[in-house]
Design an enzyme around this catalytic site. Structure first.
Site, PDB file in Angstrom:
ATOM      1  CG  ASN A  96      -1.472   1.363   1.531  1.00  0.00           C
ATOM      2  OD1 ASN A  96      -2.362   1.874   0.870  1.00  0.00           O
ATOM      3  ND2 ASN A  96      -0.904   2.001   2.563  1.00  0.00           N
ATOM      4  CE1 TYR A 164       2.256   7.559  -6.176  1.00  0.00           C
ATOM      5  CE2 TYR A 164       0.867   8.410  -7.947  1.00  0.00           C
ATOM      6  CZ  TYR A 164       1.025   7.619  -6.814  1.00  0.00           C
ATOM      7  OH  TYR A 164      -0.036   6.901  -6.326  1.00  0.00           O
ATOM      8  CB  ALA A 166       8.797   7.020 -13.524  1.00  0.00           C
ATOM      9  CE  LYS A 168       1.461   3.277  -7.109  1.00  0.00           C
ATOM     10  NZ  LYS A 168       1.324   2.465  -5.855  1.00  0.00           N
ATOM     11  CB  ILE A 196      -8.209   7.470  -1.250  1.00  0.00           C
ATOM     12  CG1 ILE A 196      -8.489   6.271  -2.156  1.00  0.00           C
ATOM     13  CG2 ILE A 196      -8.758   7.214   0.151  1.00  0.00           C
ATOM     14  CD1 ILE A 196      -7.713   5.038  -1.761  1.00  0.00           C
TER      15      ILE A 196
END
Length: 250
Positions: A96, A164, A166, A168, A196
């Protein structure tokens, strides 16, 4: 034959980023659902510390800085928490944790911030997955599963989020490889929960002023179009952590 819930079967879940946001909500939802939970985070709030003190056999908190490889748990730590799991039990690694920083245009990013993001978002998931599979390289092994919390940013170009996006994308590609080339039989699920209302969203609103797409983020927040972590966690647990079942005569 029909499927029925088997309360004798055990589920153990390792959760990264377990102290806040979606990770904390998943940690509590899974624990309330009967799973044994092993949380990884740099620090933990008092309610989680109290929970771990009350249930030392089934709730474990492990202070971990995902940006530092030496801080990650070992094979022995993961194996010891699960204990003598049977072939019908399930062990899950729930990825997560992630950081959206550094936020900014390429050419204006601090190298140390880029390095830290690569460590947290890409290197740590790779290393933890490798350790997880090695920890249960035994026969009979419990059912192994990896759940990776993905992002649409892995498949789109968001100005200001280049690191971020790249990292992920890289981590998601690695998980897809694991699903086909793990040393042990292991199911991999890639889950994109959408936007979220977490610290990450707040950071994007506060730090992304002037970047393309920032106004849309602010408007979505203003209109209540961003989901609550507890609601999302409840949905994810219901969908991806159903009761372990056994087959009974019909």
């Amino acid at each position: 034959m029909s499927a029925i819930a088997d309360v004798s079967r055990m589920r153990s879940v390792f959760v990264t980023g377990a102290s806040r946001g979606l990770g904390a909500a998943l940690f509590h939802a899974l624990q309330s659902d009967g799973a044994r939970v092993f949380g990884l985070a740099r620090t933990f709030p008092s309610d989680q510390q109290v929970l771990a003190a009350r249930h030392p056999a089934s709730v474990r908190l492990r202070c971990t800085d995902l940006a530092e490889a030496v801080s990650l748990p070992t094979e022995d730590e993961l194996s010891a928490f699960v204990g003598e799991a049977r072939a019908e039990d399930e062990v899950v690694l729930l990825h997560n944790a992630a950081t959206v920083e550094p936020i900014g245009l390429v050419g204006e990013l601090a190298p140390e911030d880029v390095f830290a993001a690569v460590q947290v978002n890409l290197v740590a998931p790779i290393l933890l997955t490798n350790t997880f599979l090695a920890a249960f390289a035994r026969d009979p092994a419990p059912r192994l599963r990896i759940v990776y919390v993905a992002s649409s940013a892995a498949h789109r170009s968001y100005p200001g989020w280049a690191t971020y996006c790249a990292t992920k994308a890289g981590a998601e590609a690695f998980m897809r490889c694991v699903s086909e080339a793990a040393s042990r039989t292991c199911t991999v699920e890639i889950v994109d929960p959408g936007a979220i209302e977490t610290q990450m969203q707040q950071t994007l609103r506060e730090r992304g002023t002037g970047l393309p797409g920032h106004a849309r983020l602010v408007e979505r927040h203003r209109s209540g179009d961003i989901a609550d972590p507890a609601t999302v966690a409840k949905h994810l647990v219901a969908l991806h952590f159903p009761p372990l079942v056994a087959m009974a005569p019909s």
